[in-house]
Design an enzyme around this catalytic site. Structure first.
Site, PDB file in Angstrom:
ATOM      1  N   ASP A 131      25.096  43.570  51.619  1.00 20.50           N
ATOM      2  CA  ASP A 131      24.577  42.274  51.020  1.00 20.50           C
ATOM      3  C   ASP A 131      24.128  41.421  52.219  1.00 20.50           C
ATOM      4  O   ASP A 131      24.399  41.766  53.525  1.00 20.50           O
ATOM      5  CB  ASP A 131      25.732  41.407  50.467  1.00 20.50           C
ATOM      6  CG  ASP A 131      26.077  41.882  49.044  1.00 20.50           C
ATOM      7  OD1 ASP A 131      25.358  42.695  48.392  1.00 20.50           O
ATOM      8  OD2 ASP A 131      27.122  41.441  48.474  1.00 20.50           O
ATOM      9  N   MET A 158      29.454  28.587  47.039  1.00 14.97           N
ATOM     10  CA  MET A 158      28.269  28.505  46.323  1.00 14.97           C
ATOM     11  C   MET A 158      27.961  27.274  45.945  1.00 14.97           C
ATOM     12  O   MET A 158      27.049  27.037  44.880  1.00 14.97           O
ATOM     13  CB  MET A 158      28.140  29.396  45.064  1.00 14.97           C
ATOM     14  CG  MET A 158      28.651  30.917  45.518  1.00 14.97           C
ATOM     15  SD  MET A 158      28.869  31.993  44.092  1.00 14.97           S
ATOM     16  CE  MET A 158      30.202  31.379  43.324  1.00 14.97           C
ATOM     17  N   LYS A 192      20.591  38.871  48.648  1.00 12.12           N
ATOM     18  CA  LYS A 192      20.035  37.751  47.840  1.00 12.12           C
ATOM     19  C   LYS A 192      19.156  37.204  48.991  1.00 12.12           C
ATOM     20  O   LYS A 192      19.693  37.220  50.295  1.00 12.12           O
ATOM     21  CB  LYS A 192      20.780  36.769  47.392  1.00 12.12           C
ATOM     22  CG  LYS A 192      21.819  37.224  46.321  1.00 12.12           C
ATOM     23  CD  LYS A 192      22.445  35.973  45.781  1.00 12.12           C
ATOM     24  CE  LYS A 192      23.823  36.268  45.123  1.00 12.12           C
ATOM     25  NZ  LYS A 192      24.592  35.165  45.082  1.00 12.12           N
TER      26      LYS A 192
HETATM   27  N1  SAH Z   1      33.069  37.079  48.736  1.00 13.66           N
HETATM   28  C1  SAH Z   1      32.846  36.028  49.621  1.00 13.66           C
HETATM   29  C2  SAH Z   1      32.122  34.632  48.756  1.00 13.66           C
HETATM   30  C3  SAH Z   1      30.836  35.238  48.239  1.00 13.66           C
HETATM   31  S1  SAH Z   1      30.024  34.027  47.356  1.00 13.66           S
HETATM   32  C4  SAH Z   1      34.169  35.681  50.382  1.00 13.66           C
HETATM   33  O1  SAH Z   1      35.003  36.106  50.160  1.00 13.66           O
HETATM   34  O2  SAH Z   1      33.977  34.898  51.491  1.00 13.66           O
HETATM   35  C5  SAH Z   1      28.961  33.141  48.606  1.00 13.66           C
HETATM   36  C6  SAH Z   1      29.587  31.902  49.057  1.00 13.66           C
HETATM   37  O3  SAH Z   1      30.567  31.962  50.042  1.00 13.66           O
HETATM   38  C7  SAH Z   1      28.556  31.239  49.845  1.00 13.66           C
HETATM   39  O4  SAH Z   1      27.744  30.577  48.902  1.00 13.66           O
HETATM   40  C8  SAH Z   1      29.266  30.285  50.817  1.00 13.66           C
HETATM   41  O5  SAH Z   1      29.786  29.101  49.897  1.00 13.66           O
HETATM   42  C9  SAH Z   1      30.464  31.109  51.084  1.00 13.66           C
HETATM   43  N2  SAH Z   1      30.207  31.770  52.202  1.00 13.66           N
HETATM   44  C10 SAH Z   1      30.268  32.914  52.555  1.00 13.66           C
HETATM   45  N3  SAH Z   1      30.166  33.243  54.147  1.00 13.66           N
HETATM   46  C11 SAH Z   1      30.333  31.945  54.568  1.00 13.66           C
HETATM   47  C12 SAH Z   1      30.304  31.378  55.951  1.00 13.66           C
HETATM   48  N4  SAH Z   1      30.225  32.412  57.039  1.00 13.66           N
HETATM   49  N5  SAH Z   1      30.368  30.189  56.047  1.00 13.66           N
HETATM   50  C13 SAH Z   1      30.596  29.314  55.011  1.00 13.66           C
HETATM   51  N6  SAH Z   1      30.504  29.818  53.742  1.00 13.66           N
HETATM   52  C14 SAH Z   1      30.418  31.126  53.631  1.00 13.66           C
END
Ligand code: SAH
Length: 246
Positions: free
Chosen positions: A34, A170, A56
């Site tokens: 991803d 998100m 995405k």
């Molecule tokens: N599975 C992922 C989350 C997926 S949903 C996890 O456990 O982290 C995707 C959302 O995760 C993004 O819209 C954002 O809100 C958050 N996100 C992912 N990586 C991030 C990062 N490095 N810093 C801040 N927010 C992050």
């Protein structure tokens, strides 16, 4: 038939990859990844490993989830070791459960390799503990994707009145609606919140504000970003340790 490793890539800092994830990445015949998975991780793969990008861009799915499920399945028919690499943890808003069910229904073996979720680690790199004695006894991780004004919302907004920490993933594009909704249910307009962008990476940035000014303060923040709401945000003042604005 191969086996699929539904693998968490961690939040960004490559050193937050687990040893188990690294092991399967090194052995992978194909890695299906991803946007949120740090691409530097792919350099750990063996020669000849195939890479399939199903991320995405600007919130638009390049590949719909049904097609991703099928891509994983088809690769499992072709290769022995298939790694499905996802940002953070595969089961925290990662749709890893759906992918696992799809494979289960087709008799494909899978392992789940948890990852360090951004929900906890981005706050940690911002100096914000999601729980803290005397400040917050619990934390919730909530989707910010759904509009708070949606009829028949699945989100129990009324239960957010406590001082427990709320982490919205998100949710950046819905920040105006989320902050408004939290004030509507009775939170003070001065209630602390923060937006953390690109958490745990060298480009991490953190904006701290209140429910009434965070929208204006965070308007130019790049994604991925998450929102932390709660009194724990104030601990950053003492605990910030990482990044440029530490
Ligand atoms: N599975 C992922 C989350 C997926 S949903 C996890 O456990 O982290 C995707 C959302 O995760 C993004 O819209 C954002 O809100 C958050 N996100 C992912 N990586 C991030 C990062 N490095 N810093 C801040 N927010 C992050």
């Amino acid at each position: 038939m191969g086996k699929v490793y539904l693998t968490g890539a961690g939040p960004g800092d490559i050193e937050l990859l687990t040893l188990k994830a690294l092991k399967v990445i090194k052995e992978a015949d194909v890695i299906i990844y991803d946007r949120l998975a740090n691409p530097d991780i792919l350099e750990e793969a063996k020669d000849g490993c195939e890479f399939v990008y199903v991320g995405k861009e600007d919130g638009k799915h390049i590949v719909p989830q049904d097609d991703i499920n099928e891509v994983i399945y088809q690769n499992a028919l072709k290769y022995e070791n298939v790694v499905r690499l996802k940002g953070g943890d595969p089961f925290v808003f990662g749709r890893g459960g759906e992918e696992a069910i799809y494979l289960l229904e087709r008799n494909i073996k899978f392992d789940i390799i948890p990852g360090i979720t951004s929900a906890v680690s981005a706050p940690a790199y911002a100096g914000i503990p999601v729980t803290h004695r005397g400040v917050a006894v619990s934390f919730r991780v909530v989707t910010g994707h759904e509009s708070p004004h949606k009829k028949e919302s699945q989100i129990p907004w009324e239960t957010f009145k406590t001082d427990d920490t709320i982490v919205f993933l998100m949710g950046l594009h819905n920040l105006p609606k989320i902050s408004k909704k939290l004030m509507e249910i009775g939170k003070d307009s001065n209630y602390p919140c923060a937006v953390i962008s690109k958490g745990t990476t060298k480009d991490q940035s953190v904006v701290v504000g209140t429910l009434s000014d965070i929208v204006e303060k965070a308007k130019d923040v790049p994604t991925p970003a998450l929102i932390v709401v709660g009194k724990v945000v104030l601990l950053r003042e003492q605990l910030k340790w990482f990044g440029e604005n530490a």
